[in-house]
Design a protein around this motif. Structure first.
Motif, PDB file in Angstrom:
ATOM      1  N   PRO A  32       0.834  -1.205   0.000  1.00 43.64           N
ATOM      2  CA  PRO A  32       0.000   0.000   0.000  1.00 43.64           C
ATOM      3  C   PRO A  32       0.870   1.255   0.000  1.00 43.64           C
ATOM      4  N   THR A  33       0.390   2.322  -0.620  1.00 41.96           N
ATOM      5  CA  THR A  33       0.978   3.646  -0.400  1.00 41.96           C
ATOM      6  C   THR A  33      -0.220   4.577  -0.210  1.00 41.96           C
ATOM      7  N   GLU A  34       0.034   5.837   0.097  1.00 44.59           N
ATOM      8  CA  GLU A  34      -1.093   6.771   0.286  1.00 44.59           C
ATOM      9  C   GLU A  34      -1.755   7.123  -1.047  1.00 44.59           C
ATOM     10  N   TYR A  37      -1.839   1.458  -4.770  1.00 41.45           N
ATOM     11  CA  TYR A  37      -0.996   0.314  -4.422  1.00 41.45           C
ATOM     12  C   TYR A  37       0.139   0.171  -5.441  1.00 41.45           C
ATOM     13  N   GLY A  38       1.285  -0.301  -4.969  1.00 40.76           N
ATOM     14  CA  GLY A  38       2.447  -0.467  -5.851  1.00 40.76           C
ATOM     15  C   GLY A  38       2.890  -1.917  -5.915  1.00 40.76           C
ATOM     16  N   LEU A  39       3.580  -2.238  -7.018  1.00 42.88           N
ATOM     17  CA  LEU A  39       4.138  -3.583  -7.192  1.00 42.88           C
ATOM     18  C   LEU A  39       5.637  -3.440  -6.952  1.00 42.88           C
ATOM     19  N   LEU A  96       4.588  13.263  -3.820  1.00 43.25           N
ATOM     20  CA  LEU A  96       5.379  14.028  -4.781  1.00 43.25           C
ATOM     21  C   LEU A  96       6.613  13.215  -5.157  1.00 43.25           C
ATOM     22  N   THR A  97       6.805  13.024  -6.466  1.00 44.57           N
ATOM     23  CA  THR A  97       7.945  12.262  -7.003  1.00 44.57           C
ATOM     24  C   THR A  97       8.882  13.229  -7.705  1.00 44.57           C
ATOM     25  N   TYR A  98      10.177  13.132  -7.388  1.00 43.69           N
ATOM     26  CA  TYR A  98      11.184  14.049  -7.933  1.00 43.69           C
ATOM     27  C   TYR A  98      12.029  13.322  -8.970  1.00 43.69           C
ATOM     28  N   GLY A 115      17.968   2.936 -18.162  1.00 42.56           N
ATOM     29  CA  GLY A 115      19.244   3.459 -18.634  1.00 42.56           C
ATOM     30  C   GLY A 115      19.281   4.977 -18.792  1.00 42.56           C
ATOM     31  N   LEU A 116      18.249   5.683 -18.299  1.00 44.41           N
ATOM     32  CA  LEU A 116      18.253   7.152 -18.402  1.00 44.41           C
ATOM     33  C   LEU A 116      19.324   7.730 -17.469  1.00 44.41           C
ATOM     34  N   SER A 117      19.654   9.012 -17.659  1.00 45.24           N
ATOM     35  CA  SER A 117      20.615   9.634 -16.742  1.00 45.24           C
ATOM     36  C   SER A 117      19.910  10.117 -15.473  1.00 45.24           C
ATOM     37  N   SER A 118      18.578  10.006 -15.442  1.00 45.95           N
ATOM     38  CA  SER A 118      17.806  10.458 -14.270  1.00 45.95           C
ATOM     39  C   SER A 118      17.074   9.292 -13.613  1.00 45.95           C
ATOM     40  N   ILE A 119      16.665   9.514 -12.341  1.00 44.52           N
ATOM     41  CA  ILE A 119      15.713   8.567 -11.739  1.00 44.52           C
ATOM     42  C   ILE A 119      14.596   9.329 -11.029  1.00 44.52           C
ATOM     43  N   ALA A 120      13.426   8.706 -10.984  1.00 44.45           N
ATOM     44  CA  ALA A 120      12.274   9.289 -10.296  1.00 44.45           C
ATOM     45  C   ALA A 120      12.237   8.704  -8.886  1.00 44.45           C
ATOM     46  N   VAL A 121      12.235   9.574  -7.874  1.00 43.72           N
ATOM     47  CA  VAL A 121      12.313   9.100  -6.484  1.00 43.72           C
ATOM     48  C   VAL A 121      11.186   9.693  -5.649  1.00 43.72           C
ATOM     49  N   ALA A 142       8.789   0.576  -7.600  1.00 50.16           N
ATOM     50  CA  ALA A 142       7.365   0.208  -7.559  1.00 50.16           C
ATOM     51  C   ALA A 142       6.515   1.076  -8.464  1.00 50.16           C
ATOM     52  N   PRO A 143       6.000   0.508  -9.528  1.00 52.10           N
ATOM     53  CA  PRO A 143       4.967   1.185 -10.310  1.00 52.10           C
ATOM     54  C   PRO A 143       3.605   0.881  -9.693  1.00 52.10           C
ATOM     55  N   SER A 144       2.558   1.501 -10.193  1.00 52.12           N
ATOM     56  CA  SER A 144       1.221   1.172  -9.700  1.00 52.12           C
ATOM     57  C   SER A 144       0.933  -0.311  -9.983  1.00 52.12           C
ATOM     58  N   ILE A 180      -5.107   8.802  -6.064  1.00 49.19           N
ATOM     59  CA  ILE A 180      -4.496   8.943  -7.408  1.00 49.19           C
ATOM     60  C   ILE A 180      -2.980   9.034  -7.232  1.00 49.19           C
ATOM     61  N   GLU A 181      -2.251   8.736  -8.308  1.00 45.32           N
ATOM     62  CA  GLU A 181      -0.799   8.649  -8.238  1.00 45.32           C
ATOM     63  C   GLU A 181      -0.150   9.981  -7.839  1.00 45.32           C
ATOM     64  N   SER A 182       1.120   9.867  -7.463  1.00 42.15           N
ATOM     65  CA  SER A 182       1.879  11.047  -7.063  1.00 42.15           C
ATOM     66  C   SER A 182       2.054  12.014  -8.236  1.00 42.15           C
ATOM     67  N   THR A 183       2.263  13.261  -7.891  1.00 39.97           N
ATOM     68  CA  THR A 183       2.658  14.284  -8.872  1.00 39.97           C
ATOM     69  C   THR A 183       4.134  14.040  -9.204  1.00 39.97           C
ATOM     70  N   VAL A 184       4.489  14.094 -10.494  1.00 42.72           N
ATOM     71  CA  VAL A 184       5.897  13.904 -10.865  1.00 42.72           C
ATOM     72  C   VAL A 184       6.465  15.251 -11.305  1.00 42.72           C
ATOM     73  N   ILE A 185       7.546  15.684 -10.631  1.00 45.00           N
ATOM     74  CA  ILE A 185       8.183  16.961 -10.984  1.00 45.00           C
ATOM     75  C   ILE A 185       9.627  16.713 -11.413  1.00 45.00           C
ATOM     76  N   PRO A 223       8.106   8.859 -20.327  1.00 44.61           N
ATOM     77  CA  PRO A 223       7.541   7.895 -21.267  1.00 44.61           C
ATOM     78  C   PRO A 223       6.170   7.366 -20.854  1.00 44.61           C
ATOM     79  N   GLY A 224       5.871   7.371 -19.553  1.00 43.79           N
ATOM     80  CA  GLY A 224       4.578   6.856 -19.102  1.00 43.79           C
ATOM     81  C   GLY A 224       3.429   7.771 -19.431  1.00 43.79           C
ATOM     82  N   GLN A 225       3.717   8.949 -19.959  1.00 46.74           N
ATOM     83  CA  GLN A 225       2.662   9.928 -20.184  1.00 46.74           C
ATOM     84  C   GLN A 225       2.153   9.937 -21.627  1.00 46.74           C
ATOM     85  N   ILE A 226       2.353   8.846 -22.346  1.00 44.87           N
ATOM     86  CA  ILE A 226       1.860   8.804 -23.725  1.00 44.87           C
ATOM     87  C   ILE A 226       0.802   7.728 -23.906  1.00 44.87           C
TER      88      ILE A 226
HETATM   89  O1  TXA Z   1       1.888   7.329  -6.688  1.00 45.16           O
HETATM   90  C1  TXA Z   1       2.687   6.813  -7.444  1.00 45.16           C
HETATM   91  O2  TXA Z   1       3.552   7.474  -8.058  1.00 45.16           O
HETATM   92  C2  TXA Z   1       2.607   5.285  -7.636  1.00 45.16           C
HETATM   93  C3  TXA Z   1       2.911   4.634  -6.278  1.00 45.16           C
HETATM   94  C4  TXA Z   1       2.994   3.142  -6.351  1.00 45.16           C
HETATM   95  O3  TXA Z   1       4.094   5.180  -5.747  1.00 45.16           O
HETATM   96  N1  TXA Z   1       3.500   4.837  -8.651  1.00 45.16           N
HETATM   97  C5  TXA Z   1       3.301   5.096  -9.975  1.00 45.16           C
HETATM   98  O4  TXA Z   1       4.239   4.524 -10.819  1.00 45.16           O
HETATM   99  O5  TXA Z   1       2.378   5.736 -10.398  1.00 45.16           O
HETATM  100  P1  TXA Z   1       4.022   4.363 -12.378  1.00 45.16           P
HETATM  101  O6  TXA Z   1       5.129   3.490 -12.811  1.00 45.16           O
HETATM  102  O7  TXA Z   1       2.666   3.873 -12.657  1.00 45.16           O
HETATM  103  O8  TXA Z   1       4.282   5.784 -12.949  1.00 45.16           O
HETATM  104  C6  TXA Z   1       5.581   6.332 -12.970  1.00 45.16           C
HETATM  105  C7  TXA Z   1       5.636   7.574 -13.838  1.00 45.16           C
HETATM  106  C8  TXA Z   1       5.553   7.210 -15.296  1.00 45.16           C
HETATM  107  O9  TXA Z   1       4.784   8.211 -15.970  1.00 45.16           O
HETATM  108  C9  TXA Z   1       7.015   7.249 -15.745  1.00 45.16           C
HETATM  109  O10 TXA Z   1       7.190   7.491 -17.115  1.00 45.16           O
HETATM  110  C10 TXA Z   1       7.555   8.390 -14.886  1.00 45.16           C
HETATM  111  O11 TXA Z   1       6.898   8.220 -13.635  1.00 45.16           O
HETATM  112  N2  TXA Z   1       9.026   8.256 -14.679  1.00 45.16           N
HETATM  113  C11 TXA Z   1       9.696   7.309 -14.008  1.00 45.16           C
HETATM  114  N3  TXA Z   1      11.030   7.518 -14.076  1.00 45.16           N
HETATM  115  C12 TXA Z   1      11.211   8.650 -14.789  1.00 45.16           C
HETATM  116  C13 TXA Z   1      12.344   9.406 -15.200  1.00 45.16           C
HETATM  117  N4  TXA Z   1      13.588   9.032 -14.886  1.00 45.16           N
HETATM  118  N5  TXA Z   1      12.138  10.523 -15.927  1.00 45.16           N
HETATM  119  C14 TXA Z   1      10.886  10.916 -16.246  1.00 45.16           C
HETATM  120  N6  TXA Z   1       9.754  10.257 -15.883  1.00 45.16           N
HETATM  121  C15 TXA Z   1       9.917   9.138 -15.176  1.00 45.16           C
END
Ligand code: TXA
Ligand code: MG
Length: 318
Positions: A32-34, A37-39, A96-98, A115-121, A142-144, A180-185, A223-226
């Motif tokens: 579980p997360t707030e 749910y994640g895998l 919030l995901t950075y 293999g990107l030069s960045s990671i989402a944390v 963990a993705p959703s 709903i999923e975290s905001t990604v910045i 890439p997940g936004q397409i």
């Molecule tokens: O709330 C959440 O964020 C949930 C819980 C489980 O933490 N996780 C989640 O993961 O939604 P997922 O895999 O469904 O979505 C991850 C998003 C995708 O749109 C992906 O493309 C983006 O984050 N992402 C991951 N790594 C990235 C990176 N290095 N640069 C840009 N976008 C990235």
């Protein structure tokens, strides 16, 4: 018949210890997360990370979010900056995901960030996953916990329904409080929102006292936004006041509707409540086998932006 719910475990300390062992062996556990749910799997372990992609049938170009117990642990894997420190001190743990530059000597599997030069944390704000992260030595990729393209799960039962026994252990922490999923910045350059989510971009803008740049390049940067995503498997019509034949109506704020095909996200017109109910409502409508979904206009502000972003993606159904 195999009981698909037999792999749901209460979030006791004992079961969290079992989950730790499963993860250390290189297997996948649903947590579980707030937000949703994640895998989850050991983010350092290539094979474990690959298992997540196989279970989700996730396109191999789409990187995963890595979940950490605290800021110190994030610093070991990424090159941090002032914007990160400011935001993380205020909003983490939280939805919030950075996106940060990955350190050269980072141990995070290259399969997790593709293999990107960045990671989402992110540091999740849910007590059971935080306990798990605190007894583990590794962060969790963990993705959703849904099959690629389909609806995100906000209860342990949703995960079980989605994977039908294929995930050995699902930790039950109750219904997700945000839904709903975290905001990604993206913080690798001028801050930019890549995905609207559980923390509204307006709150972030106010806090940083700066206008966040528009994400015109989502395809490349996140890439997940397409394409089609969050799909209930039927056509969705936005900004409608009525359902069409054999269809359901998702209402917002409007108490005057009441019918078996009307599902109100929040009669009070509260966007937080609407976000919390969003994925569950789509799932209920899908299970009741309606043929389409019409949706009232949802105000495009605060968490309404995140709801609308998901509806637009889900409406790409053909
Ligand atoms: O709330 C959440 O964020 C949930 C819980 C489980 O933490 N996780 C989640 O993961 O939604 P997922 O895999 O469904 O979505 C991850 C998003 C995708 O749109 C992906 O493309 C983006 O984050 N992402 C991951 N790594 C990235 C990176 N290095 N640069 C840009 N976008 C990235
Ligand atoms: Mg997802």
């Amino acid at each position: 018949m195999k009981n698909i719910y037999s792999n749901i475990y209460k979030a006791t300390n004992n079961n969290l210890n079992k989950a730790k062992i499963v993860i250390e062996k290189g297997d996948v556990v649903a947590v579980p997360t707030e937000t949703v749910y994640g895998l989850a799997a050991n983010a350092y372990n290539n094979k474990a990370v690959k298992k997540i992609f196989a279970l989700k049938k996730r396109p191999s170009h789409n990187p995963l979010i890595i979940h950490f117990k605290n800021i110190e642990q994030i610093k070991k894997e990424t090159i941090i900056n002032n914007n990160f420190l400011k935001l993380a001190k205020k909003f983490s743990p939280g939805p919030l995901t950075y996106v940060l530059k990955k350190k050269k000597n980072s141990k995070i599997s290259k399969f997790a960030n593709k293999g990107l030069s960045s990671i989402a944390v992110r540091i999740p704000n849910e007590k059971n996953i935080l306990k798990l992260l605190n007894i583990l030595k590794c962060p969790l990729a963990a993705p959703s916990a849904n099959k690629s393209k389909s609806l995100s799960p906000t209860t342990a039962k949703h995960v079980a329904d989605e994977f039908n026994g294929k995930v050995k252990m699902i930790i039950d922490g109750g219904a997700c409080t945000i839904g709903i999923e975290s905001t990604v910045i993206d913080l690798t350059a001028k801050p930019k929102i890549l995905r609207e989510g559980g923390l509204s971009s307006e709150i972030i803008e106010k806090f940083l006292k700066t206008k966040l740049s528009e994400n015109k390049n989502k395809v490349i940067k996140s890439p997940g936004q397409i394409g089609l995503h969050y799909s209930p498997g039927m056509p969705i019509y936005m900004n409608r006041n009525k359902a069409i034949k054999d269809g359901a109506l998702i209402a917002f704020a409007n108490r005057s509707y009441s019918n078996k095909n009307v599902f109100n996200l929040s009669t009070k017109g509260n966007l937080k409540e609407a976000a919390k109910n969003f994925f569950n409502t789509l799932r209920v409508i899908k299970n009741k086998k309606f043929k389409s979904i019409s949706v009232n206009k949802i105000p495009n502000k605060d968490l309404g932006k995140a709801i609308n972003e998901r509806l637009i993606r889900a409406a790409q159904y053909e």
